[in-house]
Design a protein around this motif. Structure first.
Motif, PDB file in Angstrom:
ATOM      1  N   LEU A  44      45.763  49.618  50.207  1.00  0.00           N
ATOM      2  CA  LEU A  44      44.461  49.029  49.902  1.00  0.00           C
ATOM      3  C   LEU A  44      43.791  48.684  51.217  1.00  0.00           C
ATOM      4  O   LEU A  44      44.373  47.985  52.053  1.00  0.00           O
ATOM      5  CB  LEU A  44      44.636  47.771  49.052  1.00  0.00           C
ATOM      6  CG  LEU A  44      43.360  46.975  48.761  1.00  0.00           C
ATOM      7  CD1 LEU A  44      42.424  47.767  47.844  1.00  0.00           C
ATOM      8  CD2 LEU A  44      43.705  45.616  48.123  1.00  0.00           C
ATOM      9  N   ARG A  76      40.620  51.877  47.668  1.00  0.00           N
ATOM     10  CA  ARG A  76      41.992  52.288  47.366  1.00  0.00           C
ATOM     11  C   ARG A  76      42.270  53.621  48.066  1.00  0.00           C
ATOM     12  O   ARG A  76      41.699  54.643  47.699  1.00  0.00           O
ATOM     13  CB  ARG A  76      42.198  52.420  45.863  1.00  0.00           C
ATOM     14  CG  ARG A  76      42.335  51.083  45.122  1.00  0.00           C
ATOM     15  CD  ARG A  76      42.399  51.335  43.625  1.00  0.00           C
ATOM     16  NE  ARG A  76      42.938  50.219  42.881  1.00  0.00           N
ATOM     17  CZ  ARG A  76      42.225  49.219  42.382  1.00  0.00           C
ATOM     18  NH1 ARG A  76      40.912  49.216  42.575  1.00  0.00           N
ATOM     19  NH2 ARG A  76      42.794  48.244  41.691  1.00  0.00           N
ATOM     20  N   TYR A  81      50.653  49.534  49.321  1.00  0.00           N
ATOM     21  CA  TYR A  81      50.889  49.297  47.891  1.00  0.00           C
ATOM     22  C   TYR A  81      52.298  48.780  47.642  1.00  0.00           C
ATOM     23  O   TYR A  81      52.524  47.980  46.727  1.00  0.00           O
ATOM     24  CB  TYR A  81      50.655  50.585  47.099  1.00  0.00           C
ATOM     25  CG  TYR A  81      49.214  51.056  47.087  1.00  0.00           C
ATOM     26  CD1 TYR A  81      48.170  50.153  46.923  1.00  0.00           C
ATOM     27  CD2 TYR A  81      48.905  52.398  47.232  1.00  0.00           C
ATOM     28  CE1 TYR A  81      46.851  50.571  46.910  1.00  0.00           C
ATOM     29  CE2 TYR A  81      47.583  52.835  47.220  1.00  0.00           C
ATOM     30  CZ  TYR A  81      46.560  51.916  47.064  1.00  0.00           C
ATOM     31  OH  TYR A  81      45.256  52.339  47.057  1.00  0.00           O
ATOM     32  N   ASP A 118      46.056  46.755  40.117  1.00  0.00           N
ATOM     33  CA  ASP A 118      46.856  47.671  39.317  1.00  0.00           C
ATOM     34  C   ASP A 118      47.904  46.863  38.555  1.00  0.00           C
ATOM     35  O   ASP A 118      48.332  45.794  39.005  1.00  0.00           O
ATOM     36  CB  ASP A 118      47.546  48.701  40.215  1.00  0.00           C
ATOM     37  CG  ASP A 118      46.570  49.729  40.774  1.00  0.00           C
ATOM     38  OD1 ASP A 118      45.367  49.641  40.439  1.00  0.00           O
ATOM     39  OD2 ASP A 118      46.992  50.610  41.536  1.00  0.00           O
ATOM     40  N   TRP A 129      50.952  45.467  40.534  1.00  0.00           N
ATOM     41  CA  TRP A 129      50.757  44.668  41.742  1.00  0.00           C
ATOM     42  C   TRP A 129      51.226  43.238  41.482  1.00  0.00           C
ATOM     43  O   TRP A 129      50.428  42.317  41.293  1.00  0.00           O
ATOM     44  CB  TRP A 129      49.295  44.685  42.173  1.00  0.00           C
ATOM     45  CG  TRP A 129      48.839  46.007  42.739  1.00  0.00           C
ATOM     46  CD1 TRP A 129      49.565  47.161  42.834  1.00  0.00           C
ATOM     47  CD2 TRP A 129      47.548  46.295  43.276  1.00  0.00           C
ATOM     48  NE1 TRP A 129      48.809  48.156  43.393  1.00  0.00           N
ATOM     49  CE2 TRP A 129      47.568  47.664  43.675  1.00  0.00           C
ATOM     50  CE3 TRP A 129      46.380  45.553  43.447  1.00  0.00           C
ATOM     51  CZ2 TRP A 129      46.450  48.280  44.246  1.00  0.00           C
ATOM     52  CZ3 TRP A 129      45.271  46.169  44.016  1.00  0.00           C
ATOM     53  CH2 TRP A 129      45.308  47.523  44.417  1.00  0.00           C
TER      54      TRP A 129
END
Length: 273
Positions: A59, A54, A169, A76, A79
């Motif tokens: 990612l 991360r 992200y 997370d 996500w």
């Protein structure tokens, strides 16, 4: 399969690349058919790259990360599109046991139209990090959607290796819709489409794979109407742009691509399919 043309296997750190070499990740493709042009394998696993990291805004998926390792990642809470990992993994033309050996990087570097890790990372705006040697220099970056240029063709120079794929992200936070079809119940994907909707600005992205030789993306400011999507698809993909092999005729692939695209559009617009 035994590779009787290979006379040496060495760690990737122990030598420089030369003609006749092949990078060895999971080996699920290398050992699936004869490779008469390969005389030496350079094992990337000895490099010890962390499979998943991360970073501040993305990612990082190592080229040697296996499908099983990616699936095992705890996402997370926000996500929303991480469900695509499971959906694309199940699109492999292989037993689930292959997940333990097949690597994300290997699937991308094969450059096959039906490569599900290509579908996944292209749909999530992934960026390939390429290096001329495994751990030397900064290398260069290429969007996944541009990395694969045709059936088995990719932007990979001799001796280059796919170090990692960076997935932002923001892409992981999008809503997503997945559709896939094959000629047979467990056959190779004839069309695999992913749609995403960005919660920040409402932007809509449709990624078409498997029915085309390379990933094709439509980017629109919002989820379009059915007519607007049909028009955009027809403008972007002519009938001759669809892939032709034993897994599906181009005219049929075009038909199901439009059908699945409309289902995705309806789902992301909150309508019914």
């Amino acid at each position: 399969m035994d590779l009787n043309s290979v006379d040496e296997v060495r760690p990737a750190t122990a030598t420089d690349w030369r003609p006749g070499d092949a990078w060895l990740g999971g080996g699920t493709f290398l050992f699936s058919e004869p490779q008469p042009h390969v005389s030496r394998l350079l094992d990337l696993k000895d490099l010890g790259w962390p499979p998943l990291v991360r970073r501040s805004d993305h990612l990082e998926i190592a080229g040697t990360c296996t499908v099983a390792q990616l699936r095992a990642l705890e996402p997370d809470p926000d996500w929303a599109s991480f469900a695509l990992v499971d959906q694309c993994s199940r699109a492999f033309l292989a037993s689930f046991k292959i997940w333990n050996e097949a690597t994300v990087g290997g699937n991308l570097c094969n450059g096959l139209p039906a490569g599900p890790m290509i579908s996944l990372t292209a749909a999530l705006d992934g960026e390939c990090v390429l290096r001329a040697a495994p751990d030397r220099g900064p290398g260069r970056t290429v969007p996944v959607a541009e990395f694969v240029t045709g059936n088995g063709l990719k932007q990979l120079e001799p001796g280059e290796v796919l170090r990692a794929v960076r997935v932002p992200y923001r892409a992981l936070r999008r809503r997503s819709a997945f559709r896939q079809v094959s000629l047979t119940p467990h056959g190779r994907s004839a069309a695999l489409l992913v749609g995403t909707s960005d919660p920040v600005d409402g932007a809509f992205t449709l990624t078409v794979t498997a029915s085309t030789p390379r990933p094709v993306q439509l980017r629109l400011p919002s989820v379009p109407s059915a007519e607007a999507l049909r028009t955009a698809l027809s403008d972007r993909l002519a009938p001759e742009d669809y892939f032709d092999d034993m897994h599906g005729h181009p005219r049929w692939r075009r038909h199901v691509t439009h059908l699945l695209a409309e289902q995705i559009r309806a789902e992301l617009s909150g309508g019914t399919t």
